[in-house]
Design a protein around this motif. Sequence first.
Motif, PDB file in Angstrom:
ATOM      1  N   ALA A  72       0.845  -1.198   0.000  1.00 22.18           N
ATOM      2  CA  ALA A  72       0.000   0.000   0.000  1.00 22.18           C
ATOM      3  C   ALA A  72       0.878   1.245   0.000  1.00 22.18           C
ATOM      4  O   ALA A  72       1.980   1.242   0.548  1.00 22.18           O
ATOM      5  CB  ALA A  72      -0.906   0.006   1.224  1.00 22.18           C
ATOM      6  N   PRO A  73       0.410   2.327  -0.626  1.00 25.82           N
ATOM      7  CA  PRO A  73       1.196   3.570  -0.624  1.00 25.82           C
ATOM      8  C   PRO A  73       1.568   4.040   0.777  1.00 25.82           C
ATOM      9  O   PRO A  73       2.663   4.575   0.985  1.00 25.82           O
ATOM     10  CB  PRO A  73       0.273   4.562  -1.332  1.00 25.82           C
ATOM     11  N   ALA A  74       0.677   3.810   1.749  1.00 24.52           N
ATOM     12  CA  ALA A  74       0.968   4.252   3.116  1.00 24.52           C
ATOM     13  C   ALA A  74       2.082   3.449   3.760  1.00 24.52           C
ATOM     14  O   ALA A  74       2.633   3.862   4.788  1.00 24.52           O
ATOM     15  CB  ALA A  74      -0.297   4.160   3.966  1.00 24.52           C
ATOM     16  N   ASP A  75       2.441   2.291   3.174  1.00 27.01           N
ATOM     17  CA  ASP A  75       3.489   1.436   3.732  1.00 27.01           C
ATOM     18  C   ASP A  75       4.868   1.750   3.160  1.00 27.01           C
ATOM     19  O   ASP A  75       5.830   1.031   3.443  1.00 27.01           O
ATOM     20  CB  ASP A  75       3.163  -0.039   3.459  1.00 27.01           C
ATOM     21  N   VAL A  76       4.968   2.793   2.345  1.00 25.76           N
ATOM     22  CA  VAL A  76       6.233   3.135   1.685  1.00 25.76           C
ATOM     23  C   VAL A  76       6.697   4.500   2.182  1.00 25.76           C
ATOM     24  O   VAL A  76       5.897   5.439   2.289  1.00 25.76           O
ATOM     25  CB  VAL A  76       6.071   3.150   0.149  1.00 25.76           C
ATOM     26  N   SER A  77       7.979   4.613   2.470  1.00 24.71           N
ATOM     27  CA  SER A  77       8.562   5.883   2.897  1.00 24.71           C
ATOM     28  C   SER A  77       9.898   6.093   2.189  1.00 24.71           C
ATOM     29  O   SER A  77      10.561   5.135   1.787  1.00 24.71           O
ATOM     30  CB  SER A  77       8.758   5.915   4.417  1.00 24.71           C
ATOM     31  N   LEU A  78      10.274   7.341   2.041  1.00 22.58           N
ATOM     32  CA  LEU A  78      11.498   7.683   1.318  1.00 22.58           C
ATOM     33  C   LEU A  78      12.718   7.514   2.224  1.00 22.58           C
ATOM     34  O   LEU A  78      12.706   7.913   3.387  1.00 22.58           O
ATOM     35  CB  LEU A  78      11.414   9.116   0.811  1.00 22.58           C
ATOM     36  N   VAL A  79      13.765   6.929   1.668  1.00 23.19           N
ATOM     37  CA  VAL A  79      15.036   6.783   2.371  1.00 23.19           C
ATOM     38  C   VAL A  79      16.090   7.726   1.797  1.00 23.19           C
ATOM     39  O   VAL A  79      16.797   8.420   2.528  1.00 23.19           O
ATOM     40  CB  VAL A  79      15.541   5.324   2.298  1.00 23.19           C
ATOM     41  N   GLN A 115       6.417  -4.088   4.562  1.00 25.29           N
ATOM     42  CA  GLN A 115       6.552  -5.528   4.383  1.00 25.29           C
ATOM     43  C   GLN A 115       6.327  -5.891   2.922  1.00 25.29           C
ATOM     44  O   GLN A 115       5.387  -5.399   2.296  1.00 25.29           O
ATOM     45  CB  GLN A 115       5.561  -6.305   5.261  1.00 25.29           C
ATOM     46  N   LEU A 116       7.191  -6.734   2.398  1.00 29.21           N
ATOM     47  CA  LEU A 116       7.019  -7.216   1.028  1.00 29.21           C
ATOM     48  C   LEU A 116       5.940  -8.289   1.016  1.00 29.21           C
ATOM     49  O   LEU A 116       5.767  -9.024   1.999  1.00 29.21           O
ATOM     50  CB  LEU A 116       8.334  -7.780   0.496  1.00 29.21           C
ATOM     51  N   PRO A 117       5.203  -8.418  -0.077  1.00 33.04           N
ATOM     52  CA  PRO A 117       4.122  -9.419  -0.122  1.00 33.04           C
ATOM     53  C   PRO A 117       4.670 -10.835  -0.236  1.00 33.04           C
ATOM     54  O   PRO A 117       5.839 -11.048  -0.537  1.00 33.04           O
ATOM     55  CB  PRO A 117       3.338  -9.008  -1.369  1.00 33.04           C
ATOM     56  N   ASP A 118       3.795 -11.796   0.008  1.00 32.89           N
ATOM     57  CA  ASP A 118       4.157 -13.204  -0.127  1.00 32.89           C
ATOM     58  C   ASP A 118       3.979 -13.591  -1.598  1.00 32.89           C
ATOM     59  O   ASP A 118       2.938 -14.094  -2.014  1.00 32.89           O
ATOM     60  CB  ASP A 118       3.263 -14.061   0.774  1.00 32.89           C
ATOM     61  N   ALA A 119       5.000 -13.325  -2.403  1.00 33.39           N
ATOM     62  CA  ALA A 119       4.935 -13.553  -3.853  1.00 33.39           C
ATOM     63  C   ALA A 119       6.314 -13.945  -4.360  1.00 33.39           C
ATOM     64  O   ALA A 119       7.321 -13.826  -3.646  1.00 33.39           O
ATOM     65  CB  ALA A 119       4.442 -12.295  -4.557  1.00 33.39           C
TER      66      ALA A 119
END
Length: 239
Positions: A72-79, A115-119
């Motif tokens: 989800a976009p909310a689960d991503v942040s800039l490093v 978290q990365l998806p189970d894929a």
Amino acid sequence: MNRYRSLARVATPIAALAGVVLLGGPAFAHTGVTSQQAQALAVDAVLSFKAAGESDTAGIDEVQVVLPAGIAPADVSLVKAPEGWTFKPGAEGFTVAGPGLAPGKNAEYQVKVRQLPDAQQVVFKTLVMYTDTQVDRWIEVPQGGSEPKNPAPVLKLAKAAPGAVVLAAPSPSPSPTPSPTPTPTLSPSVAAPTAASAAPVPAAKSADQGNGAVVIGAVAVLLVAVGGVIWWRRRSADS
């Protein structure tokens, strides 16, 4: 003569091997994504992206990424990003943008994923935009081992670690508690009536009492008059 023949024998397989390497080597990566935590269900994985600057006259000033299912976009942040660039989540992904880079310079940045998806792999369709409004669309998904014309960045994931689980969705931040509305204070103009303001009520009552006395007096006068008339008639009769 034998020496030249020996050199030819050595040169021939080397040339053939070079041809195989050139033909079988990976295609030039227009955009790419890598991670040292490329594993299903990995937590706080840092992904490194690179978008190649393919214009000789304009620089990259914006990169838009569509996130795959499970992120989800909310689960991503800039490093990390080029100097002056900012990160903005959107409905389907995120955007990193800022001052235009020099022509031909690659746009490199890093983001952290909760978290990365189970894929087995995740695909990040990408739009690369230039200062002259040119747009490179790297959105095609590789299929059947063939390389498409405009391939999207793909990150292959190893199997999840034993015991790895899907993290629960983060609870929403509590909304601030509204401050209680202060009880309004009555101003002197609307306060309880004072003795002075209550004076008209007794005055009205006194007026009612005065009216009652007048009525009683009138009745008394009428009775006296009636009595006088009766007395006068009786006296006249006796005479």
